[in-house]
Scaffold this motif. Structure first.
Motif, PDB file in Angstrom:
ATOM      1  N   UNK A 205      -2.443   3.876  -4.684  1.00  0.00           N
ATOM      2  CA  UNK A 205      -3.648   4.696  -4.677  1.00  0.00           C
ATOM      3  C   UNK A 205      -4.501   4.299  -3.482  1.00  0.00           C
ATOM      4  N   UNK A 206      -5.192   5.288  -2.926  1.00  0.00           N
ATOM      5  CA  UNK A 206      -6.011   5.066  -1.734  1.00  0.00           C
ATOM      6  C   UNK A 206      -7.349   5.745  -1.983  1.00  0.00           C
ATOM      7  N   UNK A 207      -8.392   4.922  -2.085  1.00  0.00           N
ATOM      8  CA  UNK A 207      -9.702   5.459  -2.419  1.00  0.00           C
ATOM      9  C   UNK A 207     -10.768   4.679  -1.678  1.00  0.00           C
ATOM     10  N   UNK A 208     -12.011   5.087  -1.868  1.00  0.00           N
ATOM     11  CA  UNK A 208     -13.124   4.312  -1.340  1.00  0.00           C
ATOM     12  C   UNK A 208     -13.327   3.069  -2.184  1.00  0.00           C
ATOM     13  N   UNK A 209     -14.569   2.631  -2.322  1.00  0.00           N
ATOM     14  CA  UNK A 209     -14.817   1.379  -3.044  1.00  0.00           C
ATOM     15  C   UNK A 209     -14.556   1.503  -4.540  1.00  0.00           C
ATOM     16  N   UNK A 210     -14.711   2.707  -5.103  1.00  0.00           N
ATOM     17  CA  UNK A 210     -14.510   2.896  -6.539  1.00  0.00           C
ATOM     18  C   UNK A 210     -13.061   3.267  -6.824  1.00  0.00           C
TER      19      UNK A 210
END
Length: 261
Positions: A205-210
């Motif tokens: 998975x690739x996301x921001x801080x959350x």
């Protein structure tokens, strides 16, 4: 090189709305992101994925949803890049070519660890025929990129490992996150037969801080992030004399084992 992949996820994928590569890069490029990786038995993940009811779009090009990838990793004679990862050094780098075999497009990539463990990926277009070589232009780019992060450029880079796999890419609009699912991951020291992982998937998975929606759904089903790096784990599998404590659990319980000499 021609590779073709099949997946038990295909029936569900065909039900999803599609997204083009241009739309994906515009909407959620995420060159700076938090990556979470999971190693999941294929059958188990198929069941989880089929019950996951979040809005998802699948990357589609000319009707193709599983894309063949090839990566060649480079390191110094002392394997500095590997050892920086093996000992968890805060300032570390990874250098590879990434080739999209169905389109013949290739890039030279330099990945570094940024603030708060965020992965920063920089890349330039590269000739597919040069994917196992550091050209003069490539060497200059590596030097410039690493110097900009305060790291000394490595000397004597050469190819050490090749990986191939089929990749499914998903976009989750509600969390503006992406996920990739890699099937039939294969590792090989250059010139040697590959070691293929047939019964497990690498989900990233690739996301921001959350955390993204898929992260939370996997956690709900008892699936936690794994320590796995296609580069470092592959090197440790195929070169068992290397220090690999960071990946001991993964190597001992989840990975295919090379044949005994």
């Amino acid at each position: 090189m021609t590779l073709s992949y099949q997946s038990t996820l295909s029936p569900r994928l065909r039900e999803l709305p599609t997204i083009s590569l241009e739309e994906l890069n515009t909407t959620a490029a995420l060159q700076t992101r938090i990556d979470r990786k999971y190693l999941v038995p294929t059958e188990h993940f198929t069941q989880i994925f089929n019950s996951f009811d979040a809005e998802m779009h699948v990357l589609d090009t000319d009707g193709l949803q599983i894309f063949p990838y090839d990566s060649v990793y480079f390191d110094t004679p002392e394997l500095d890049s590997y050892h920086l990862a093996a000992f968890g050094r805060r300032r570390r780098y990874k250098i590879r070519t990434r080739s999209y075999l169905n389109s013949g497009v290739s890039f030279l990539e330099v990945k570094t660890e940024g603030a708060r463990s965020a992965t920063v990926k920089e890349r330039i277009p590269y000739e597919l025929a040069n994917r196992s070589t550091i050209t003069q232009e490539g060497a200059a780019y590596i030097t410039e990129t690493l110097l900009s992060t305060g790291q000394a450029p490595p000397r004597g880079l050469s190819p050490v490992l090749e990986t191939t796999y089929g990749r499914i890419t998903l976009f989750l609009p509600a969390s503006n996150s992406r996920a990739t699912i890699d099937v039939e991951v294969a590792w090989s020291l250059l010139g040697q037969p590959p070691l293929i992982m047939n019964d497990q998937l690498v989900v990233e998975t690739k996301s921001g801080s959350a955390p993204g929606q898929l992260d939370k759904y996997l956690w709900h089903h008892g699936i936690r992030p794994s320590r796995i790096s296609k580069f470092a784990t592959g090197m440790a599998l195929l070169m068992p004399h290397l220090p690999a404590n960071r990946w001991h659990r993964t190597l001992s319980h989840n990975m295919p084992q090379p044949p005994t000499p």
